[in-house]
Enzyme design. Structure first.
Site, PDB file in Angstrom:
ATOM      1  N   ASP A 203      40.791  40.686  31.202  1.00  0.00           N
ATOM      2  CA  ASP A 203      41.556  41.658  30.431  1.00  0.00           C
ATOM      3  C   ASP A 203      42.808  41.018  29.825  1.00  0.00           C
ATOM      4  O   ASP A 203      43.487  40.218  30.476  1.00  0.00           O
ATOM      5  CB  ASP A 203      41.973  42.796  31.375  1.00  0.00           C
ATOM      6  N   GLU A 263      33.265  26.382  40.832  1.00  0.00           N
ATOM      7  CA  GLU A 263      33.020  26.143  42.263  1.00  0.00           C
ATOM      8  C   GLU A 263      31.712  26.818  42.683  1.00  0.00           C
ATOM      9  O   GLU A 263      31.257  26.655  43.805  1.00  0.00           O
ATOM     10  CB  GLU A 263      34.180  26.724  43.094  1.00  0.00           C
TER      11      GLU A 263
HETATM   12  C1  NOJ Z   1      42.883  46.096  27.448  1.00  0.00           C
HETATM   13  C2  NOJ Z   1      41.988  47.163  27.981  1.00  0.00           C
HETATM   14  O1  NOJ Z   1      40.776  47.112  27.282  1.00  0.00           O
HETATM   15  C3  NOJ Z   1      42.726  48.470  27.780  1.00  0.00           C
HETATM   16  O2  NOJ Z   1      41.901  49.576  28.071  1.00  0.00           O
HETATM   17  C4  NOJ Z   1      43.931  48.468  28.671  1.00  0.00           C
HETATM   18  O3  NOJ Z   1      44.708  49.632  28.423  1.00  0.00           O
HETATM   19  C5  NOJ Z   1      44.801  47.239  28.401  1.00  0.00           C
HETATM   20  N1  NOJ Z   1      44.037  46.025  28.278  1.00  0.00           N
HETATM   21  C6  NOJ Z   1      45.762  47.035  29.537  1.00  0.00           C
HETATM   22  O4  NOJ Z   1      45.070  46.547  30.656  1.00  0.00           O
END
Ligand code: NOJ
Length: 534
Positions: A203, A263
């Site tokens: 993310d 790993e």
């Molecule tokens: C990107 C994610 O796809 C989104 O849903 C989220 O609000 C933000 N990152 C923060 O984690």
């Protein structure tokens, strides 16, 4: 499960399960792991290769799991580790891979690390986050803006400093320059890799490192010098993320993160990046096995722009950077609502026949549109912070309709209120309804996925874009006798497609086409043709 076929992600198809909205397995109105387990057969029958689960960790759910308060725990609302282990086994038994969302940019403010960081300037975890003294005027240290609006610095009165958060104040950003953070977060990866996950969707990876000198971001002068999308587009669109994204240290850090997957056998990283297409392509060489390409989400839906975009992306890919395409996700309006329901079959045919790894979003296989959510039912923080501006992401997170008739379309029992409203029309889009409908979106997606498995040209063949006509998109996949011709009619009128050699229809989004193939595509039809070597 066979772990010898390395690089499975290069030929596979990903399916994003937004867990809160997929299937409620414990009758509380909120999707969970038991629900995912119940629906593994649907995913296997659909024919995807890997499922990516949105965050399932312990979380106060202010951003529905993208605010993690315990990285090695399953959140109680999602289930437990035993259910998770069963999903991994059940998926592997069905030939499906499991990829977890990994949220390294920030924790929840409820995470024990951050609670300790708040306790004093000398606490063990203080430097795990980004703290800074106020400006002489008492204001934040610079102009950096949060993706959800407002400054990305929040003042902590008791300790007299500001902390940085790229998103909500309740999502403090981790300090990835601190080796202890790296080690702790790499151990989180190992925890899940040991349990058998096949990789991670990382993310907000483009924001992982911030400028050490805290220089102000320039404002966007509208020259298009920086493209952002997704949640980021909501509020930072006027600020170029020059010092808060894609910093020079990022590729090295990603390469280091990738060594953790090495790993183990056959594991992968795919990263969320909202950057210029050329930068996305470049970041797919070291560290990220797939640097996620969201360009189609923002593309104007006409043949000329699509052809340009597709060619620009392939041209930008350095050796070793594997192409991939995303058409929708939990942050953006659904495909049918963006481009119109009639164009969905063509768009899915495009996604599943372009060169590179596709990612489907749950409900794409049903052609689901956005579901309106009135103010009283809004749940997404982007909506709650700026009501009525159209920034909320609830509409694209409508619970999945599985059955035609029950009140909540089989997502949750009739007497339970689903966490987001399920409109009365949902049943018409359900899996149950579409399974019986001859050329339903579900049937088309299954056929396209089957063709992809069957035909090497669709998995590994090259691509040559042939037309640049506003109403058509025509390209070749593969070479010589095995080459396939993909033709998509983007318009509401018949389109004549010229062939240079005889072709026979392998697949059409419309009713079965008699041989010999017609050269006319019906409105919005997509067709795949093989060379006719008879
Ligand atoms: C990107 C994610 O796809 C989104 O849903 C989220 O609000 C933000 N990152 C923060 O984690």
């Amino acid at each position: 499960m066979n772990t010898q076929n390395g690089r499975w992600w290069r030929e596979g198809v990903f399916y994003q399960v937004y867990v809160p909205s997929f299937q409620d397995g414990d009758a509380d109105g909120f999707g969970d792991l038991r629900g995912v387990e119940q629906r593994l057969d649907h995913l296997a029958a659909l024919g995807v290769t890997a499922i990516w689960l949105s965050p399932i960790y312990a979380s106060p759910l202010l951003d529905f799991g993208y605010d993690v308060s315990g990285y090695t725990e399953v959140g109680a609302v999602f289930g437990d580790l035993a259910t998770f282990d069963r999903i991994v086994r059940g998926a592997h038994d069905r030939g499906l891979r499991v990829v977890l969302d990994y949220v390294p940019q920030h924790t929840s403010s409820e995470h024990p690390w951050f609670r300790d960081a708040l306790s004093s300037r000398d606490s063990e975890h203080r430097d795990w986050y980004l703290w800074h003294d106020p400006n002489p005027d008492g204001g934040p240290p610079n102009n950096w803006a949060s993706a959800f609006g407002g400054p990305s610095w929040t003042f902590h009165e008791p300790t007299g400093q500001y902390y940085y958060h790229a998103h909500l104040p309740e999502q403090p950003s981790l300090n990835w320059r601190n080796p202890a953070v790296k080690q702790a977060m790499f151990d989180v990866m190992r925890f899940w890799l040991d349990r058998g996950v096949d990789g991670f969707r990382v993310d907000a990876v483009w924001r992982l490192i911030k400028d050490a000198r805290l220089r102000d971001n320039p404002m966007d002068d509208g020259d298009g010098s920086f493209e952002i999308g997704g949640a980021a587009a909501h509020t930072t669109v006027r600020q170029i993320q020059k010092y808060t994204a894609d910093q020079p240290e990022l590729p090295g850090l990603l390469a280091e993160m990738h060594t953790v997957t090495e790993e183990y056998d056959d594991r992968m990283l795919m990263g969320e990046l909202h950057l210029k297409l050329e930068r996305v392509a470049a970041l797919g060489t070291r560290g990220l096995d797939l640097a996620m390409n969201f360009a189609l989400i923002d593309a104007p839906w006409n043949g000329v722009d699509l052809a340009k975009l597709i060619q620009r992306y392939y041209a930008a890919l350095p050796p070793g950077s594997h192409p991939n395409w995303v058409l929708s996700n939990h942050d953006r309006s659904r495909l049918a609502s963006r481009i119109g329901a009639e164009r969905v079959p063509g768009a899915l045919a495009l996604l599943l026949t372009l060169r590179g790894t596709p990612t489907l979003y749950y409900g794409d296989e049903l052609g689901l549109p956005d579901a309106p959510v009135d103010a009283g039912h809004a749940r997404d923080c982007a909506e709650l912070r700026a009501p009525g501006l159209g920034l909320g992401r609830d509409p694209q997170r409508m619970p999945m309709p599985w059955r035609e008739s029950p009140a909540h379309a089989g997502f949750t029992p009739d007497d339970v209120e689903p966490w987001l409203p399920i409109p009365s029309w949902a049943g018409r889009f359900s899996v149950e309804a579409q399974e019986l409908e001859p050329r339903s979106v579900l049937v088309l997606v299954k056929e396209l996925l089957a063709l992809r498995r069957e035909l090497p040209a669709l998995r590994r063949g090259g691509i040559t874009v042939l037309s640049a006509h506003p109403d058509q998109l025509v390209y070749l996949r593969g070479d010589g006798e095995d080459s396939l011709l993909v033709a998509v009619n983007l318009s509401d009128r018949d389109q004549e497609i010229a062939f240079h050699s005889p072709r026979r229809t392998l697949w059409s989004s419309h009713s079965a086409v008699a041989e010999p193939a017609s050269l006319t595509l019906a409105p919005f039809e997509a067709r795949i043709l093989a060379a006719d070597t008879r």
